[in-house]
Scaffold this active site. Structure first.
Site, mmCIF file in Angstrom:
data_model
loop_
_atom_site.group_PDB
_atom_site.id
_atom_site.type_symbol
_atom_site.label_atom_id
_atom_site.label_comp_id
_atom_site.label_asym_id
_atom_site.label_seq_id
_atom_site.Cartn_x
_atom_site.Cartn_y
_atom_site.Cartn_z
ATOM 1 N N ARG A 1 0.872 -1.183 0.000
ATOM 2 C CA ARG A 1 0.000 0.000 0.000
ATOM 3 C C ARG A 1 0.902 1.224 0.000
ATOM 4 N NH1 ARG A 1 -1.586 -0.104 6.509
ATOM 5 N NH2 ARG A 1 0.573 -0.382 7.077
ATOM 6 N N CYS B 1 1.573 7.503 -6.858
ATOM 7 C CA CYS B 1 2.312 8.725 -7.174
ATOM 8 C C CYS B 1 1.391 9.928 -7.012
ATOM 9 C CB CYS B 1 2.836 8.658 -8.606
ATOM 10 S SG CYS B 1 3.753 10.153 -9.038
ATOM 11 N N ASN C 1 -4.277 7.482 5.037
ATOM 12 C CA ASN C 1 -3.701 6.885 6.238
ATOM 13 C C ASN C 1 -2.193 7.024 6.161
ATOM 14 O OD1 ASN C 1 -4.193 5.170 8.692
ATOM 15 N ND2 ASN C 1 -2.803 3.798 7.596
ATOM 16 N N GLU C 2 -1.599 7.613 7.197
ATOM 17 C CA GLU C 2 -0.149 7.739 7.285
ATOM 18 C C GLU C 2 0.460 8.327 6.013
ATOM 19 O OE1 GLU C 2 1.114 3.769 8.460
ATOM 20 O OE2 GLU C 2 0.834 4.295 10.548
ATOM 21 N N CYS D 1 8.047 10.143 -5.532
ATOM 22 C CA CYS D 1 7.964 9.539 -6.862
ATOM 23 C C CYS D 1 8.952 10.244 -7.789
ATOM 24 C CB CYS D 1 6.537 9.669 -7.392
ATOM 25 S SG CYS D 1 6.351 8.967 -9.037
ATOM 26 N N GLU E 1 -4.746 4.917 16.403
ATOM 27 C CA GLU E 1 -4.331 3.516 16.525
ATOM 28 C C GLU E 1 -3.485 3.407 17.779
ATOM 29 O OE1 GLU E 1 -2.398 1.973 13.027
ATOM 30 O OE2 GLU E 1 -3.888 2.838 11.692
#
Ligand code: GLA
Ligand code: GLA
Length: 701
Positions: free
Chosen positions: A146, A150, A184-185, A191, A341
């Site tokens: 995951r 780009c 997420n994160e 790239c 989390e």
């Protein structure tokens, strides 16, 4: 004995306290902070990250009932479920998510939905290959894992707009959906394809305006790298060692950061327009440095982050998570935040990382978050996956759903959190001390790591730990933060500085603040170019020193000594200081510079500045922190046994204290006052006893 010596070591510093007018100026009126407890219907957020799409539908009802019994009132859903929501381009299936929401909502559980862009579907990559990022050798990522898209792919931007719009339209008025987590994160990967290079060239053009200005700022005459056209500007390439121009590399880090923020904003705009009533956040990564969280969170309602305290075996070392909590809180002006989390089991992907934590620690960590200003925690994850990469990353339940010890302790915590909501609502963390984190310096050190054993985060941790262990709350501030409410600012290794920051720090000291600087400060300007002033460059006058020589240390240590035979171990880097207006506090013992100065203190305006030219021991820093705090009139917290944390929130002038024991033995802390136990409402003796892996929450009577 060593400890005692260290205590005296920085005592010399106190000699230079002549007058002290405290820089406790007006507190800025903050714009109304987002109240997470109000947002979550008057409850502290107490949640789990849940993946209904990973389990048979007939398990959902049982899960929701077990969650409710544990006091869970919140779930985060769907942040990796793009392929279930959009199984083919433009075709959406929300029925399963509607059903999952119904089951959870029926059990009193509200949801936050993740926009699922961190993990795009295989069909999307197959159709638009340019969505996959390209590494710095020009190789496109294969599909899998995951976070491999780009940011500069127009096809990916279009796909993002489509999925976010569809989800927002579907759930904007859903009573059981209270907010959104964007992606997420965020932060990786960079790239290196043609589209990204063109975007970097445009970014450079916008920033530097003319090629003459860029060439001058980057010093491109070095090795004859002068550019005559924007299209000549390359992306950095580090495969042959760190050989690229550090000025180009710093601008590239900023470019990647800005691109990440732009991508987030693209999603924020859609959600604000379509779903204005719901809260919006992102799930960040604490000390992670690809993005400057103090800017990333600006368009969002509140901060949320991932907290995995236990990578390894040293469970009692709580400073790492503490610093990350404080950095996260500082990323949005110290507004209360949540943990999206929270470690709910043993971490690991293909190998387990560390040992199993005692069940009590899963509760202690939730309280630690609250102590540092979190208005909620959400455990990752409800149940360990049977599938995929994270089979070894435990949730609260294991795959068999047995109500194990982690479930029991998390249920206990859920009941307590329900009880504490009213007390905690509206309370916040207030700190006399701030740690200045400079994103430019972090990037600067990443590009040129200085010496093998240098670590910027360790420098932060060293001083952070000292003030924490001395019983003080510590805020994390960034160059653009308001400094005026602090008495002490520690700015370790302030490597890259611009004029504005120097002015702010100068004013802070003039008005009576104490500034602690350490080695390799003031070396670079904002273009990552070395100053031509005598070091510490623009900070030299403030520190009252000149540095005409330094000695990087590889595997070498020595002692630095003060008057009366006081000493500390010194390592990593030795700046050899020549005081101009400053007073010497420590000198080197060995080498051709034996007897020369390693640390100074300088009176400047109404305040003073310390310059520490080397890395001292944690004990020496602790002793210094205690002395400085006493000098500044900051009340010291209680003496803390090893492995016991103390932190406080305030509300209407009343204190809420947290004492957390991360050790496997009962510990005692002596307080100067007697407080009420917030859970039992009974008075606690001033000698507070905290059982192993346990917590005491106390409040002023
Ligand atoms: C070599 C090169 C020089 C210089 C030095 C130091 O000797 O010929 O141009 O780069 O190394 O790196
Ligand atoms: C991160 C991610 C989660 C999960 C955990 C555990 O925090 O946000 O999706 O992967 O790590 O690996």
């Amino acid at each position: 004995m060593k400890q005692r010596k260290a205590e005296f070591l920085i005592a010399l510093a106190a000699i230079f306290v002549l007058t002290r007018v405290l820089a406790c100026a007006q507190t800025q009126a903050p714009s109304k902070p987002f109240d997470l407890i109000e947002w979550n219907n008057g409850k502290l957020v107490y949640g789990v990250d849940y993946y209904p799409e990973h389990w048979e539908e007939n398990q959902w009802e049982k899960d929701a009932a077990m969650m409710q019994a544990a006091g869970i009132n919140f779930v985060r859903l769907a942040e990796f479920a793009w392929v279930r929501i959009e199984p083919a381009e433009g075709r959406f299936d929300f029925a399963w998510l509607d059903r999952a929401l119904r089951v959870l909502n029926t059990h009193g559980i509200k949801a936050m939905l993740g926009t699922p862009t961190a993990s795009p579907p295989a069909w999307l990559y197959a159709k638009y290959p340019d969505i996959a990022a390209t590494d710095e050798n020009g190789v496109r990522y294969r599909y899998g894992s995951r976070r491999n898209y780009c940011l500069h792919s127009a096809n990916f931007v279009a796909a993002t707009q489509r999925i976010v719009t569809a989800m927002a339209q579907r759930y904007k008025n859903h009573a059981g959906v209270i907010g959104w987590q964007i992606d997420n994160e965020l932060g990786g990967p960079e790239c290196f394809d043609a589209a990204s290079r063109a975007a970097f060239q445009r970014w450079c053009h916008k920033k530097h305006k003319t090629l003459e200005a860029l060439n001058k700022a980057w010093g491109t005459i070095f090795w004859g790298h002068t550019y005559h056209s924007w299209s000549e500007i390359p992306l950095p390439w580090n495969t042959l060692g760190k050989t690229h121009n550090p000025s180009l590399a710093l601008d590239h880090a900023r470019f990647h950061h800005d691109s990440t923020c732009d991508y987030l904003k693209l999603q924020v705009e859609i959600l604000r327009k379509l779903a204005p009533k719901q809260g919006i956040t992102h799930n960040a990564m604490g000390m992670y440095d690809n993005v400057d969280y103090s800017r990333l969170f600006a368009p969002l309602d509140f901060v949320a982050w991932d907290n995995y305290p236990m990578f390894g075996e040293d469970y009692a070392n709580y400073f790492g998570s503490g610093l990350a909590h404080d950095l996260m809180r500082g990323s949005k002006n110290n507004q209360n935040f949540m943990v999206m989390e929270q470690q709910g089991g043993l971490p690991g992907w293909s190998v387990f990382r560390g040992r199993q934590a005692a069940p009590g620690l899963y509760r202690a960590w939730a309280y630690q978050a609250a102590a540092h200003g979190a208005d909620g925690v959400c455990y990752f994850r409800w149940r360990t996956s049977r599938y995929g990469t994270e089979q070894y990353w435990q949730g609260i339940l294991d795959q068999d759903s047995y109500p194990n010890a982690r479930y029991q302790i998390i249920s206990q915590t859920g009941k307590e959190f329900a009880q504490l909501a009213a007390l905690l609502q509206g309370s916040r963390v207030v700190s006399p001390v701030a740690l200045l984190v400079s994103p430019d310096s972090r990037w600067g050190f990443r590009i040129q790591p200085l010496v093998k054993d240098f670590n910027y985060n360790r420098q932060l941790g060293l001083y952070y730990g000292a003030f924490r262990r001395a019983g003080m709350n510590v805020d994390v501030v960034f160059p653009q933060s308001d400094f005026s409410t602090y008495k002490i600012i520690v700015a370790p290794s302030l490597f890259v500085v611009d004029r504005r920051l120097v002015e702010k720090l100068t004013n802070f000291v003039k008005e009576g603040g104490t500034l602690i600087l350490t080695y390799r400060s003031g070396v670079k300007d904002e273009n990552n170019v070395v100053t031509n002033q005598t070091l510490p460059g623009p900070l030299a006058e403030l520190a009252g020193i000149a540095i005409h020589d330094f000695d990087p240390q590889t595997n070498q240590e020595q002692e630095v000594v003060g008057r009366d035979g006081l000493r500390s171990r010194a390592r990593v880097w030795f700046d050899i200081l020549t005081p101009t207006t400053a007073q010497p506090l420590l000198t080197y013992e060995k080498g051709y510079y034996a007897g020369k100065v390693a640390m100074t203190g300088n009176q400047f305006g109404k305040g003073r500045v310390y310059y520490v030219g080397t890395e001292l021991t944690p004990e020496a820093c602790l002793a210094g922190a205690r002395l400085e705090a006493r000098g500044a009139g900051i009340p010291l917290g209680p003496e803390l046994p090893e492995g016991v944390e103390y932190a406080a929130r305030v509300k209407d002038g009343k204190e809420i204290l947290f004492l957390i024991n991360y050790t496997d033995k009962a510990q005692t802390v002596r307080l100067s006052d007697s407080y009420l136990n917030a859970l039992t409402s009974t008075p606690e003796p001033t000698e507070v006893s905290i059982p192993a892996f346990d917590v005491k929450v106390l409040c002023s009577r």
